[in-house]
Design a protein around this motif. Structure first.
Motif, PDB file in Angstrom:
ATOM      1  N   ALA A  16       0.830  -1.205   0.000  1.00  0.00           N
ATOM      2  CA  ALA A  16       0.000   0.000   0.000  1.00  0.00           C
ATOM      3  C   ALA A  16       0.865   1.255   0.000  1.00  0.00           C
ATOM      4  CB  ALA A  16      -0.932  -0.019   1.213  1.00  0.00           C
ATOM      5  N   TRP A  17       1.968   1.212   0.753  1.00  0.00           N
ATOM      6  CA  TRP A  17       2.883   2.367   0.799  1.00  0.00           C
ATOM      7  C   TRP A  17       3.495   2.628  -0.565  1.00  0.00           C
ATOM      8  CZ3 TRP A  17       8.402   2.099   0.471  1.00  0.00           C
ATOM      9  CH2 TRP A  17       9.062   3.290   0.780  1.00  0.00           C
ATOM     10  N   VAL A  18       3.965   1.565  -1.216  1.00  0.00           N
ATOM     11  CA  VAL A  18       4.521   1.719  -2.572  1.00  0.00           C
ATOM     12  C   VAL A  18       3.477   2.318  -3.504  1.00  0.00           C
ATOM     13  CG1 VAL A  18       5.349   0.473  -4.603  1.00  0.00           C
ATOM     14  CG2 VAL A  18       6.223  -0.136  -2.332  1.00  0.00           C
ATOM     15  N   SER A  19       2.253   1.808  -3.426  1.00  0.00           N
ATOM     16  CA  SER A  19       1.188   2.268  -4.329  1.00  0.00           C
ATOM     17  C   SER A  19       0.927   3.765  -4.170  1.00  0.00           C
ATOM     18  CB  SER A  19      -0.093   1.477  -4.084  1.00  0.00           C
ATOM     19  OG  SER A  19       0.107   0.094  -4.379  1.00  0.00           O
ATOM     20  N   ARG A  20       1.065   4.277  -2.953  1.00  0.00           N
ATOM     21  CA  ARG A  20       0.836   5.706  -2.725  1.00  0.00           C
ATOM     22  C   ARG A  20       1.905   6.584  -3.376  1.00  0.00           C
ATOM     23  NH1 ARG A  20      -0.725   3.823   2.450  1.00  0.00           N
ATOM     24  NH2 ARG A  20       1.256   4.485   3.422  1.00  0.00           N
ATOM     25  N   HIS A  21       3.030   5.989  -3.741  1.00  0.00           N
ATOM     26  CA  HIS A  21       4.107   6.755  -4.346  1.00  0.00           C
ATOM     27  C   HIS A  21       4.236   6.497  -5.848  1.00  0.00           C
ATOM     28  CE1 HIS A  21       5.228   7.018  -0.063  1.00  0.00           C
ATOM     29  NE2 HIS A  21       5.701   8.200  -0.420  1.00  0.00           N
ATOM     30  N   LEU A  22       3.211   5.878  -6.428  1.00  0.00           N
ATOM     31  CA  LEU A  22       3.194   5.668  -7.869  1.00  0.00           C
ATOM     32  C   LEU A  22       2.440   6.803  -8.545  1.00  0.00           C
ATOM     33  CD1 LEU A  22       2.440   1.831  -8.007  1.00  0.00           C
ATOM     34  CD2 LEU A  22       4.674   2.992  -8.011  1.00  0.00           C
ATOM     35  N   GLN A  23       2.608   6.909  -9.840  1.00  0.00           N
ATOM     36  CA  GLN A  23       1.894   7.915 -10.602  1.00  0.00           C
ATOM     37  C   GLN A  23       0.442   7.494 -10.783  1.00  0.00           C
ATOM     38  OE1 GLN A  23       4.102   8.473 -14.243  1.00  0.00           O
ATOM     39  NE2 GLN A  23       6.042   8.821 -13.161  1.00  0.00           N
ATOM     40  N   ALA A  24      -0.400   8.440 -11.099  1.00  0.00           N
ATOM     41  CA  ALA A  24      -1.828   8.160 -11.285  1.00  0.00           C
ATOM     42  C   ALA A  24      -2.013   7.077 -12.343  1.00  0.00           C
ATOM     43  CB  ALA A  24      -2.553   9.435 -11.700  1.00  0.00           C
ATOM     44  N   GLY A  25      -2.834   6.090 -12.008  1.00  0.00           N
ATOM     45  CA  GLY A  25      -3.132   5.015 -12.951  1.00  0.00           C
ATOM     46  C   GLY A  25      -2.141   3.867 -12.937  1.00  0.00           C
ATOM     47  N   GLU A  26      -1.068   3.973 -12.140  1.00  0.00           N
ATOM     48  CA  GLU A  26      -0.085   2.892 -12.093  1.00  0.00           C
ATOM     49  C   GLU A  26      -0.415   1.909 -10.969  1.00  0.00           C
ATOM     50  OE1 GLU A  26       4.134   4.587 -13.763  1.00  0.00           O
ATOM     51  OE2 GLU A  26       3.711   4.869 -11.634  1.00  0.00           O
TER      52      GLU A  26
END
Length: 317
Positions: A16-26
């Protein structure tokens, strides 16, 4: 080992932490464990975008590791410092040094092309490249210096290999009993060695090898250039034979690097580099075997270390 069930291979809070630091739609579409590290779990994360494109990131996680917060803060600081310097280091994406959001202290960074090359073939080409890259690192003059280096090995912590040349080791241990020579400070990687350098090697032309990245900056610090040179020399000695360790300081100087002026001072650092690895033979040799160097058993590496330390103590001057 590759995990093909996508993000499920990564711990839930960390995912979840990684996902919060991805670009929109990634989103994370694949996770693959990377082998070769000693202290941390390493994951190659394939990040998919809505338009079908993909990119890779690397997740570094410390599980039950003392000083993880310190190491991750130092690595994050080093990666930030290295941005735009020309030194091919990963880019920092995010860091959670206290595990405030992840299950364990973690760092997310960009992935560099290339791979560590630990084979004997092509070494004549790679050693000068290693030397030139280390000179470039030492040439950096950061506005804010990292903390001073820590030399953890002492005369009392050295592990003398079974059957080693007792007189040579006793003399080597005596060398590091005294105070460290006063040397000009440089920006140090502090674990610069073949396992932390990525290469692109054309299959049909090993002489065309080039460095694509330098990784693992968790011990970045400030201290004498000799310290980094000695550490790399000792690793080369264990990986490829003592002669390669003895050659590396000369390669560094040929690349424009400057070492301690006095022979006794150079010997101090080279001996310290070799003796430091005496405490880590098992932990450093296992990743080498996993990478395909099956002959580098713990005993074989101990024998090479003994030959290297003995050669240092027998060298003229």
């Amino acid at each position: 080992m590759a995990h093909h069930d996508g993000a499920a291979a990564v711990r839930p809070l960390t995912r979840a932490w990684v996902s919060r630091h991805l670009q929109a739609g990634e989103r994370i579409v694949r996770a693959e464990a990377l082998h070769g590290g000693i202290t941390a779990e390493m994951w190659r994360l394939t990040i998919g975008a809505r338009d079908g494109g993909a990119r890779d990131l690397v997740l570094r996680t410390f599980v039950n590791v003392e000083h993880a917060e310190d190491w991750l803060n130092r690595e994050a600081g080093a990666l930030t410092l290295l941005t735009g310097t020309g030194v091919p280091a990963p880019g920092l994406v995010a860091v959670d040094p206290t595990a405030a959001h992840c299950e364990c202290p973690s760092l997310l960074m960009t992935r560099l092309a290339g791979r560590p090359v630990l084979d004997d073939e092509g070494l004549e080409t790679r050693v000068p490249l290693l030397a030139r890259q280390l000179v470039a690192i030492h040439a950096l003059r950061p506005a804010v210096r990292p903390r001073a280096y820590a030399a953890l090995t002492t005369a009392g912590t050295v592990v003398v290999p079974k059957g080693a040349h007792a007189a040579a080791w006793a003399a080597a241990i005596d060398v590091i009993r005294g105070p460290a020579p006063r040397c000009a400070g440089r920006f140090l990687h502090r674990d610069f060695q073949p396992g932390n350098v990525l290469f692109d090697v054309p299959p049909a032309r090993p002489a065309g090898a080039r460095i694509t990245g330098v990784v693992d900056w968790a011990a970045a610090s400030w201290g004498p250039a000799d310290l980094d040179v000695a550490h790399c020399a000792a690793n080369l000695a264990l990986l490829h034979g003592p002669a390669w360790g003895l050659r590396f300081p000369g390669a560094y100087e040929e690349a424009g690097g400057v070492l301690a002026a006095a022979a006794s001072e150079r010997l101090y650092w080279l001996v310290r580099g070799g003796l430091a690895l005496s405490e880590e033979v098992r932990s450093v040799s296992q990743p080498w075997r996993e990478a395909g160097r099956a002959a580098l058993t713990t005993r074989a590496v101990e024998e090479r270390l003994d030959a290297y330390v003995t050669a240092l103590m027998d060298a003229p001057g």
